[in-house]
Structures are given as structure tokens and as C-alpha cells.
Design an enzyme around this catalytic site. Structure first.
Site, mmCIF file in Angstrom:
data_model
loop_
_atom_site.group_PDB
_atom_site.id
_atom_site.type_symbol
_atom_site.label_atom_id
_atom_site.label_comp_id
_atom_site.label_asym_id
_atom_site.label_seq_id
_atom_site.Cartn_x
_atom_site.Cartn_y
_atom_site.Cartn_z
ATOM 1 N N ASP A 29 -9.372 -5.521 5.927
ATOM 2 C CA ASP A 29 -9.908 -6.222 4.758
ATOM 3 C C ASP A 29 -10.912 -7.298 5.159
ATOM 4 O O ASP A 29 -11.819 -7.621 4.374
ATOM 5 C CB ASP A 29 -8.773 -6.829 3.934
ATOM 6 C CG ASP A 29 -8.097 -5.798 3.054
ATOM 7 O OD1 ASP A 29 -8.817 -5.025 2.405
ATOM 8 O OD2 ASP A 29 -6.859 -5.749 3.021
ATOM 9 N N GLU B 9 -7.201 -12.477 5.437
ATOM 10 C CA GLU B 9 -8.012 -11.259 5.404
ATOM 11 C C GLU B 9 -9.426 -11.493 4.900
ATOM 12 O O GLU B 9 -10.169 -10.540 4.703
ATOM 13 C CB GLU B 9 -7.312 -10.219 4.515
ATOM 14 C CG GLU B 9 -5.884 -9.927 4.976
ATOM 15 C CD GLU B 9 -5.079 -9.116 3.976
ATOM 16 O OE1 GLU B 9 -5.206 -7.898 3.982
ATOM 17 O OE2 GLU B 9 -4.320 -9.737 3.202
ATOM 18 N N HIS C 17 0.808 -1.221 0.000
ATOM 19 C CA HIS C 17 0.000 0.000 0.000
ATOM 20 C C HIS C 17 0.845 1.276 0.000
ATOM 21 O O HIS C 17 0.369 2.325 0.438
ATOM 22 C CB HIS C 17 -0.939 0.002 1.207
ATOM 23 C CG HIS C 17 -2.024 -1.033 1.127
ATOM 24 N ND1 HIS C 17 -2.985 -1.037 0.139
ATOM 25 C CD2 HIS C 17 -2.282 -2.117 1.904
ATOM 26 C CE1 HIS C 17 -3.805 -2.061 0.317
ATOM 27 N NE2 HIS C 17 -3.392 -2.741 1.375
ATOM 28 N N GLN D 139 -0.903 -13.373 5.432
ATOM 29 C CA GLN D 139 -1.978 -12.525 5.922
ATOM 30 C C GLN D 139 -3.311 -13.160 5.562
ATOM 31 O O GLN D 139 -3.580 -13.436 4.393
ATOM 32 C CB GLN D 139 -1.889 -11.127 5.303
ATOM 33 C CG GLN D 139 -0.674 -10.355 5.742
ATOM 34 C CD GLN D 139 -0.700 -8.909 5.281
ATOM 35 O OE1 GLN D 139 0.308 -8.214 5.396
ATOM 36 N NE2 GLN D 139 -1.825 -8.423 4.783
#
Length: 275
Positions: A194, A168, A63, A166
Site C-alpha cells: 500500500d 502504509e 483481505h 500498520q
């Protein structure tokens, strides 16, 4: 100027060789480790965050516009200042993993992992052959440009580097037991933002909280450290109390924004009172 003697050089190289990676830091720590995200492509925030006392830094390539070259420089600066360094890679394709590991990072977070197959593919690319697909690159920084003995280089990559996925999405967390059984996986990260987005549920919803409990319980049973990200120090303390072993608190840009906004508000309040 005092010259560096050969014996001092041997001591320096030896200390580098014996550097503790993030996976082992987590295993040995008697508390939750706290870090923050790096989103600014500059080294000054790295030094500031190290001086502030964070345990680790997460270079956010998912990001933020952070290149491989910058990640390399930031890793050197952060580790030199005493912080462990993780990198959140841009995606789960795996194309970035080998080169980042060669820079000597202490761990990697692979985002948006949704299945056992995706977790296995990611971990295999971070694990040396024959158990995985990572190639030997001992002449890279991770191998001290050929200065580390082969056995130490391979041991560090296998035992000290954090290989975390991760989770999410709801379906991924519902399959957390199977995902955490992937060979070589030694870290998991809950992406609450998320998870809320994909599920359409707020963080306070009991369904999401049950999923969090499920993830933490599965991680605890296997001795796999679980991490997450929060906005404030109070939330970080609550996460640690709940069982998270590593927590990212805010990020460099948000910390700057918060501090700057606070100063401006104080100035405006002072002006309104005729100060």
C-alpha cells in the site's frame, strides 16, 4: 484410557497461565520470527502451517472473508499446535478489538493507521483501563473462562499482547517518531504494497527506501519490534538482515497455488517429453 489426575490438571492450567505472548517472544528471541497469513476459512491449513514450523500465524480479516467465529476456532487450533496468533482486523474502527482480545489472541495488527491520533485510539482500545479503554473480560478464553487470577489476566494483556499499527502511507511513516511514542504501542508493521500504491513509487525507489530506513531506525531506538510481509524466503532473510523482527512470508493460498502450479508444470513438461 489414562485418566487426567488433579495434579496433572494443575500442571496443565499452570502451563497455560505461564504461556508466553507474542510481545515477550519477540523481546526474548535471538532471531527474527517468521510467520505467514491465513486467508482460507478452514482449520486444515492452520495445522499444515504449524507442522511446517512457522513461528506465528496472522489471521487476515482485512483481505479475506474470515469471521470472528472462525478467528476464534483458528486461534485455538494454532495455539494448540504451538504457534502464536496475530489477527489483522478489518479496519481501524476498533469495533473488533475487544472481542478478538477476549478470544486469547497473541496480538493485533490495526491496518491503515495514518496519524498519531489514530494510533493512540487503536492502542487505547487494546489497553486495560485506566490507561486505556479495554474492559475486563476474565470469564472469556483470554482469562481461561475465569480460571486465571485477575492479576495474571491483566498482566498478560498489558505485557504479552502485541499492539501493532500498520503504517502504509508516506505521511504516516514521515511521522513515525511521533506515532511510536504513543503509550502502550509495542509493535509496528510496514505495509510496503500500500505504500507503493499510495505514493506511486516502486519499492526500489530511493525515497521509499529512505522511509523504510527511517521506520526501522525509529523502531530500533525505542525497542519496538518492526514487521513486514514478503513473498519469498529469500526476501524474508533479507528483511531480517535489515532489522525486521517479525516477517510474514507469503500466505496459505499463495503457497498452495505455487505448489499446485509447480506440479502441473512438471506434468506438462513430462508429457511434452513423452514421459
Amino acid at each position: 484410557m489414562t485418566m487426567l489426575h488433579f495434579c496433572d490438571l494443575k500442571t496443565l492450567v499452570g502451563s497455560v497461565m505461564l504461556r508466553t505472548g507474542f510481545a515477550q517472544r519477540l523481546a526474548r528471541a535471538d532471531r527474527c520470527l517468521y510467520g505467514t497469513w491465513l486467508k482460507t476459512p478452514a482449520l486444515e491449513p492452520v495445522e499444515i502451517l504449524a507442522d511446517a514450523g512457522f513461528d506465528f500465524l496472522v489471521i487476515d480479516q482485512e483481505h479475506a472473508p474470515l469471521t470472528l467465529e472462525f478467528a476464534y476456532a483458528a486461534t485455538v487450533a494454532a495455539q494448540g499446535a504451538g504457534m502464536s496468533v496475530l489477527v489483522r482486523v478489518p479496519d481501524r474502527s476498533g469495533s473488533h478489538l475487544q472481542r478478538l482480545l477476549d478470544t486469547g489472541v497473541d496480538g493485533i495488527l490495526v491496518p491503515r493507521v495514518t496519524s498519531v491520533a489514530e494510533a493512540d485510539a487503536a492502542v487505547r482500545q487494546m489497553t486495560f483501563s485506566p490507561a486505556g479503554e479495554r474492559g475486563i473480560g476474565i470469564t472469556s478464553r483470554a482469562g481461561r473462562w475465569g480460571g486465571l487470577p485477575r492479576a495474571e489476566y491483566l498482566r498478560f494483556g498489558d505485557e504479552e499482547v502485541l499492539r501493532a499499527v500498520q503504517l502504509e502511507e508516506r505521511a504516516a511513516i514521515e511521522a513515525v517518531d511521533e506515532i511510536l511514542d504513543v503509550a502502550g504501542l509495542n509493535g509496528v508493521f510496514l505495509g510496503m504494497g500500500d505504500l507503493q500504491l499510495s505514493s506511486g513509487l516502486p519499492e526500489s525507489d530511493p525515497v521509499l527506501q529512505e522511509l523504510v530506513d527511517r521506520l526501522l531506525a525509529a523502531a530500533h531506538r525505542r525497542g519496538v519490534p518492526a514487521g513486514t510481509a514478503v513473498a519469498t524466503a529469500a526476501q524474508a532473510s533479507a528483511a531480517a538482515d535489515r532489522g525486521y523482527r517479525f516477517v510474514m512470508v507469503s500466505n496459505d493460498t499463495s503457497l498452495l497455488r505455487t505448489a499446485a502450479t509447480s506440479v502441473v508444470r512438471q506434468l506438462e513438461e513430462g508429457a511434452s517429453h513423452g514421459v
